[in-house]
Write a protein that holds these residues in place. Structure first.
Motif, PDB file in Angstrom:
ATOM      1  N   ALA A  98       0.840  -1.194   0.000  1.00  0.00           N
ATOM      2  CA  ALA A  98       0.000   0.000   0.000  1.00  0.00           C
ATOM      3  C   ALA A  98       0.878   1.248   0.000  1.00  0.00           C
ATOM      4  O   ALA A  98       1.998   1.243   0.499  1.00  0.00           O
ATOM      5  CB  ALA A  98      -0.900   0.007   1.225  1.00  0.00           C
ATOM      6  N   GLY A  99       0.372   2.322  -0.550  1.00  0.00           N
ATOM      7  CA  GLY A  99       1.103   3.583  -0.584  1.00  0.00           C
ATOM      8  C   GLY A  99       0.861   4.404   0.673  1.00  0.00           C
ATOM      9  O   GLY A  99      -0.055   4.143   1.447  1.00  0.00           O
ATOM     10  N   VAL A 100       1.703   5.406   0.866  1.00  0.00           N
ATOM     11  CA  VAL A 100       1.573   6.323   1.995  1.00  0.00           C
ATOM     12  C   VAL A 100       1.547   7.740   1.447  1.00  0.00           C
ATOM     13  O   VAL A 100       2.414   8.117   0.664  1.00  0.00           O
ATOM     14  CB  VAL A 100       2.745   6.168   2.997  1.00  0.00           C
ATOM     15  CG1 VAL A 100       2.638   7.206   4.098  1.00  0.00           C
ATOM     16  CG2 VAL A 100       2.797   4.772   3.560  1.00  0.00           C
ATOM     17  N   ASN A 101       0.549   8.494   1.829  1.00  0.00           N
ATOM     18  CA  ASN A 101       0.418   9.889   1.429  1.00  0.00           C
ATOM     19  C   ASN A 101       0.264  10.691   2.714  1.00  0.00           C
ATOM     20  O   ASN A 101      -0.834  10.894   3.216  1.00  0.00           O
ATOM     21  CB  ASN A 101      -0.801  10.068   0.523  1.00  0.00           C
ATOM     22  CG  ASN A 101      -0.939  11.488   0.017  1.00  0.00           C
ATOM     23  OD1 ASN A 101      -0.186  12.382   0.396  1.00  0.00           O
ATOM     24  ND2 ASN A 101      -1.920  11.708  -0.839  1.00  0.00           N
ATOM     25  N   LYS A 102       1.385  11.131   3.281  1.00  0.00           N
ATOM     26  CA  LYS A 102       1.388  11.819   4.581  1.00  0.00           C
ATOM     27  C   LYS A 102       2.237  13.076   4.478  1.00  0.00           C
ATOM     28  O   LYS A 102       3.378  13.031   4.019  1.00  0.00           O
ATOM     29  CB  LYS A 102       1.956  10.895   5.653  1.00  0.00           C
ATOM     30  CG  LYS A 102       1.906  11.424   7.046  1.00  0.00           C
ATOM     31  CD  LYS A 102       0.483  11.436   7.547  1.00  0.00           C
ATOM     32  CE  LYS A 102       0.435  11.569   9.043  1.00  0.00           C
ATOM     33  NZ  LYS A 102      -0.916  11.551   9.520  1.00  0.00           N
ATOM     34  N   VAL A 103       1.691  14.202   4.930  1.00  0.00           N
ATOM     35  CA  VAL A 103       2.397  15.478   4.931  1.00  0.00           C
ATOM     36  C   VAL A 103       2.368  16.029   6.348  1.00  0.00           C
ATOM     37  O   VAL A 103       1.322  16.022   6.999  1.00  0.00           O
ATOM     38  CB  VAL A 103       1.721  16.491   3.976  1.00  0.00           C
ATOM     39  CG1 VAL A 103       2.393  17.846   4.062  1.00  0.00           C
ATOM     40  CG2 VAL A 103       1.717  15.977   2.557  1.00  0.00           C
ATOM     41  N   ILE A 104       3.515  16.492   6.828  1.00  0.00           N
ATOM     42  CA  ILE A 104       3.618  17.158   8.120  1.00  0.00           C
ATOM     43  C   ILE A 104       4.290  18.503   7.867  1.00  0.00           C
ATOM     44  O   ILE A 104       5.387  18.556   7.311  1.00  0.00           O
ATOM     45  CB  ILE A 104       4.438  16.345   9.133  1.00  0.00           C
ATOM     46  CG1 ILE A 104       3.739  15.020   9.438  1.00  0.00           C
ATOM     47  CG2 ILE A 104       4.661  17.150  10.409  1.00  0.00           C
ATOM     48  CD1 ILE A 104       4.558  14.088  10.326  1.00  0.00           C
ATOM     49  N   LEU A 105       3.620  19.582   8.261  1.00  0.00           N
ATOM     50  CA  LEU A 105       4.151  20.922   8.055  1.00  0.00           C
ATOM     51  C   LEU A 105       4.095  21.722   9.345  1.00  0.00           C
ATOM     52  O   LEU A 105       3.157  21.582  10.131  1.00  0.00           O
ATOM     53  CB  LEU A 105       3.328  21.679   7.002  1.00  0.00           C
ATOM     54  CG  LEU A 105       3.313  21.112   5.595  1.00  0.00           C
ATOM     55  CD1 LEU A 105       2.296  21.863   4.746  1.00  0.00           C
ATOM     56  CD2 LEU A 105       4.691  21.190   4.971  1.00  0.00           C
ATOM     57  N   VAL A 106       5.101  22.560   9.564  1.00  0.00           N
ATOM     58  CA  VAL A 106       5.088  23.564  10.624  1.00  0.00           C
ATOM     59  C   VAL A 106       5.410  24.877   9.940  1.00  0.00           C
ATOM     60  O   VAL A 106       6.460  25.015   9.316  1.00  0.00           O
ATOM     61  CB  VAL A 106       6.119  23.264  11.733  1.00  0.00           C
ATOM     62  CG1 VAL A 106       6.163  24.409  12.730  1.00  0.00           C
ATOM     63  CG2 VAL A 106       5.806  21.956  12.430  1.00  0.00           C
ATOM     64  N   GLY A 107       4.472  25.814  10.016  1.00  0.00           N
ATOM     65  CA  GLY A 107       4.680  27.088   9.349  1.00  0.00           C
ATOM     66  C   GLY A 107       3.722  28.136   9.855  1.00  0.00           C
ATOM     67  O   GLY A 107       2.995  27.924  10.827  1.00  0.00           O
ATOM     68  N   ASN A 108       3.711  29.282   9.157  1.00  0.00           N
ATOM     69  CA  ASN A 108       2.879  30.421   9.542  1.00  0.00           C
ATOM     70  C   ASN A 108       1.863  30.706   8.459  1.00  0.00           C
ATOM     71  O   ASN A 108       2.191  30.669   7.264  1.00  0.00           O
ATOM     72  CB  ASN A 108       3.739  31.661   9.769  1.00  0.00           C
ATOM     73  CG  ASN A 108       4.685  31.488  10.925  1.00  0.00           C
ATOM     74  OD1 ASN A 108       5.760  30.910  10.779  1.00  0.00           O
ATOM     75  ND2 ASN A 108       4.294  31.966  12.084  1.00  0.00           N
TER      76      ASN A 108
END
Length: 141
Positions: A2-12
């Motif tokens: 299976a694929g993984v589509n994960k985004v983690i962002l820290v921003g303003n």
């Protein structure tokens, strides 16, 4: 596999969230988020590189974001990448890639009464988040 589509962002946030209600009274909010990386070039000069991300949140999380988030707020966002395609009014095919948020945590707010522009308040959470008492500057990972 299976694929993984994960985004983690820290921003303003680059602008205040824009809330819209779609057919069926479904809430959708979108805003831009800036993430900045700092590096030194070969001459030792410090350079900032900012990347802008289009963020989309749905339903109750969208309504919470519209109430809690403002331009300049620093947030932690988890989500997934999604590309949409459509045809504009002139008949041209268009596409955009967005981060569809699954959760967010407010890390730091801008304070217009504070000369430094920021305040260290206890972070608030968006729908689907249950991180316990993060300190200012602490990341939930």
């Amino acid at each position: 596999m299976a694929g993984v589509n994960k985004v983690i962002l820290v921003g303003n946030l680059g602008r205040d969230p824009e809330l819209k209600y779609l057919e069926g009274n479904i809430a959708r909010v979108n805003f831009s988020l800036a993430t900045t990386e700092t590096y030194k070039d070969k001459n030792g000069n410090r350079n900032d590189q900012t990347e802008w991300h289009n963020i989309v949140l749905w339903r109750s999380m969208a309504e919470s974001a519209e109430k809690l988030l403002k331009k300049g707020t620093q947030v932690y966002i988890e989500g997934k990448l999604q590309t949409r395609q459509w045809t504009d009014k002139e008949g041209h095919k268009r596409s955009t890639t967005e981060i569809v948020g699954e959760s967010f945590v407010i890390l730091q707010r801008r304070d217009t009464n504070n000369p430094s522009g920021t305040t260290n308040q206890t972070p608030e959470t968006g729908a689907g988040v249950s991180f316990e008492s993060l300190g200012s500057g602490d990341l939930p990972f």
